[in-house]
Design an enzyme around this catalytic site. Structure first.
Site, PDB file in Angstrom:
ATOM      1  N   LYS A   1       0.835  -1.207   0.000  1.00 22.50           N
ATOM      2  CA  LYS A   1       0.000   0.000   0.000  1.00 22.50           C
ATOM      3  C   LYS A   1       0.871   1.259   0.000  1.00 22.50           C
ATOM      4  O   LYS A   1       0.621   2.198  -0.736  1.00 22.50           O
ATOM      5  CB  LYS A   1      -0.936   0.134   1.218  1.00 22.50           C
ATOM      6  CG  LYS A   1      -1.293  -1.118   1.964  1.00 22.50           C
ATOM      7  CD  LYS A   1      -2.238  -0.810   3.097  1.00 22.50           C
ATOM      8  CE  LYS A   1      -1.568  -0.672   4.451  1.00 22.50           C
ATOM      9  NZ  LYS A   1      -1.052  -1.909   5.039  1.00 22.50           N
TER      10      LYS A   1
ATOM     11  N   ARG B   1      -9.425   1.386   9.733  1.00 19.50           N
ATOM     12  CA  ARG B   1      -8.943   0.020   9.893  1.00 19.50           C
ATOM     13  C   ARG B   1     -10.043  -0.892  10.456  1.00 19.50           C
ATOM     14  O   ARG B   1      -9.912  -2.104  10.441  1.00 19.50           O
ATOM     15  CB  ARG B   1      -7.810   0.123  10.888  1.00 19.50           C
ATOM     16  CG  ARG B   1      -6.833  -0.959  11.040  1.00 19.50           C
ATOM     17  CD  ARG B   1      -5.753  -1.000  10.000  1.00 19.50           C
ATOM     18  NE  ARG B   1      -4.481  -1.325  10.582  1.00 19.50           N
ATOM     19  CZ  ARG B   1      -3.352  -0.679  10.327  1.00 19.50           C
ATOM     20  NH1 ARG B   1      -3.349   0.345   9.521  1.00 19.50           N
ATOM     21  NH2 ARG B   1      -2.236  -1.057  10.878  1.00 19.50           N
TER      22      ARG B   1
ATOM     23  N   ARG C   1      11.401  -0.964  10.924  1.00 15.68           N
ATOM     24  CA  ARG C   1      10.438  -0.772  11.996  1.00 15.68           C
ATOM     25  C   ARG C   1      10.596  -1.837  13.074  1.00 15.68           C
ATOM     26  O   ARG C   1      10.851  -2.993  12.770  1.00 15.68           O
ATOM     27  CB  ARG C   1       9.021  -0.832  11.417  1.00 15.68           C
ATOM     28  CG  ARG C   1       8.638   0.437  10.718  1.00 15.68           C
ATOM     29  CD  ARG C   1       7.414   0.286   9.880  1.00 15.68           C
ATOM     30  NE  ARG C   1       6.309  -0.379  10.562  1.00 15.68           N
ATOM     31  CZ  ARG C   1       5.092  -0.493  10.033  1.00 15.68           C
ATOM     32  NH1 ARG C   1       4.834   0.014   8.854  1.00 15.68           N
ATOM     33  NH2 ARG C   1       4.141  -1.120  10.692  1.00 15.68           N
TER      34      ARG C   1
ATOM     35  N   ARG D   1      -0.016  -9.008  13.450  1.00 16.15           N
ATOM     36  CA  ARG D   1      -0.657  -7.911  12.698  1.00 16.15           C
ATOM     37  C   ARG D   1      -1.494  -8.456  11.555  1.00 16.15           C
ATOM     38  O   ARG D   1      -2.572  -7.950  11.256  1.00 16.15           O
ATOM     39  CB  ARG D   1       0.411  -6.948  12.160  1.00 16.15           C
ATOM     40  CG  ARG D   1       0.889  -5.964  13.215  1.00 16.15           C
ATOM     41  CD  ARG D   1       2.277  -5.420  12.915  1.00 16.15           C
ATOM     42  NE  ARG D   1       2.392  -4.695  11.670  1.00 16.15           N
ATOM     43  CZ  ARG D   1       3.550  -4.542  11.004  1.00 16.15           C
ATOM     44  NH1 ARG D   1       4.659  -5.069  11.471  1.00 16.15           N
ATOM     45  NH2 ARG D   1       3.572  -3.856   9.888  1.00 16.15           N
TER      46      ARG D   1
HETATM   47  P1  ADP Z   1       0.969  -2.001   8.588  1.00 17.66           P
HETATM   48  O1  ADP Z   1       2.220  -2.005   7.775  1.00 17.66           O
HETATM   49  O2  ADP Z   1       0.884  -3.108   9.568  1.00 17.66           O
HETATM   50  O3  ADP Z   1      -0.260  -1.852   7.768  1.00 17.66           O
HETATM   51  P2  ADP Z   1       0.786   0.718   9.766  1.00 17.66           P
HETATM   52  O4  ADP Z   1       1.998   1.536   9.573  1.00 17.66           O
HETATM   53  O5  ADP Z   1      -0.429   1.088   8.964  1.00 17.66           O
HETATM   54  O6  ADP Z   1       1.188  -0.804   9.592  1.00 17.66           O
HETATM   55  O7  ADP Z   1       0.383   0.728  11.327  1.00 17.66           O
HETATM   56  C1  ADP Z   1       1.317   0.392  12.323  1.00 17.66           C
HETATM   57  C2  ADP Z   1       0.632   0.312  13.671  1.00 17.66           C
HETATM   58  O8  ADP Z   1       0.004   1.568  13.966  1.00 17.66           O
HETATM   59  C3  ADP Z   1      -0.495  -0.717  13.765  1.00 17.66           C
HETATM   60  O9  ADP Z   1      -0.011  -2.022  14.066  1.00 17.66           O
HETATM   61  C4  ADP Z   1      -1.327  -0.120  14.909  1.00 17.66           C
HETATM   62  O10 ADP Z   1      -0.720  -0.372  16.160  1.00 17.66           O
HETATM   63  C5  ADP Z   1      -1.237   1.376  14.647  1.00 17.66           C
HETATM   64  N1  ADP Z   1      -2.325   1.877  13.767  1.00 17.66           N
HETATM   65  C6  ADP Z   1      -2.168   2.509  12.570  1.00 17.66           C
HETATM   66  N2  ADP Z   1      -3.344   2.856  12.039  1.00 17.66           N
HETATM   67  C7  ADP Z   1      -4.292   2.434  12.906  1.00 17.66           C
HETATM   68  C8  ADP Z   1      -5.713   2.487  12.914  1.00 17.66           C
HETATM   69  N3  ADP Z   1      -6.396   3.047  11.900  1.00 17.66           N
HETATM   70  N4  ADP Z   1      -6.362   1.941  13.976  1.00 17.66           N
HETATM   71  C9  ADP Z   1      -5.690   1.378  15.009  1.00 17.66           C
HETATM   72  N5  ADP Z   1      -4.350   1.286  15.062  1.00 17.66           N
HETATM   73  C10 ADP Z   1      -3.637   1.806  14.021  1.00 17.66           C
END
Ligand code: ADP
Length: 208
Positions: A8, A83, A155, A166
């Protein structure tokens, strides 16, 4: 939408470069708060580290603050938010009041094997959030962000155990969220196993 490692962020970066569409990643914004040690950062730090979702109430407040200055007239892309179904409904209400509804939702479908393969080679720019991959999207100069010229980092939640968790959490929420947007006629599913160019082309076709 898409699990971690589904590409994404890579598509979003290119959409920003080629169409000037602002890219708002909730994960990137939250990680920045953790790094600077702000009050919200201290509240969400453990959730991020453990790969768990930050509670809806906190995320809605946090993104609501950001949305107050969202470039509603120029268009923008959200990555990682909403999400959950309740986040999606809250966002729709918020945007409806401003007469700026979501136009399209892209879902990058990806299985766990591919996710694990991708994540281990993933590096990020700590400043702009741009995502690189040692094989599929390497930076021009090894270890350096092409836009910011600062050292790339990995990360802390990109370990195999946390990525598995996740992925499981993503799976639980993805179906109701996808159904919600499907019912609105806004959803396009793209196979995340395609090459970056193909994924980008399919995304642009859907947006057009
Ligand atoms: P990924 O690569 O897992 O899609 P993101 O960078 O989008 O990771 O998100 C990393 C972390 O930030 C998630 O594991 C969560 O802890 C938090 N997070 C991000 N966006 C949200 C959301 N919309 N709702 C809840 N937690 C979120």
């Amino acid at each position: 939408m898409g699990p971690p490692g589904s590409g994404k962020g890579t598509v979003a970066t290119r959409l920003r470069q080629e169409f000037g569409l602002d890219h708002i990643s909730s994960g990137h914004l939250l990680r920045r708060e953790v790094e600077i040690g702000s009050a919200i950062g201290q509240r969400v730090g453990l959730f991020l580290e453990n790969g768990e979702l930050v509670p809806d109430r906190t995320v809605l407040w946090f993104m609501g603050e950001w949305m107050k200055s969202a470039p509603l007239n120029d268009g923008f892309q959200l990555d990682g938010f909403p999400r959950t179904l309740s986040q999606a409904k809250a966002l729709d209400e918020w945007l409806a009041k401003r007469n700026a509804p979501i136009e399209a939702v892209m879902l990058f479908a990806c299985n766990l094997t591919l996710v694990l393969e991708r994540i281990t080679g993933r590096w990020n720019c700590p400043k702009c959030g741009r995502v690189y991959h040692i094989y599929s999207a390497p930076p021009k100069v090894a270890g350096l962000c092409e836009d910011c010229s600062i050292a790339l980092t990995q990360r802390t939640d990109d370990t195999e155990a946390v990525v598995r968790k996740r992925f499981g959490i993503y799976k639980r929420h993805a179906k109701p969220l996808a159904d919600y947007y499907e019912q609105q006629g806004k959803l396009t599913v793209v196979d995340a196993a395609l090459s970056p160019d193909e994924r980008f082309a399919k995304t642009v076709a859907a947006l057009n």
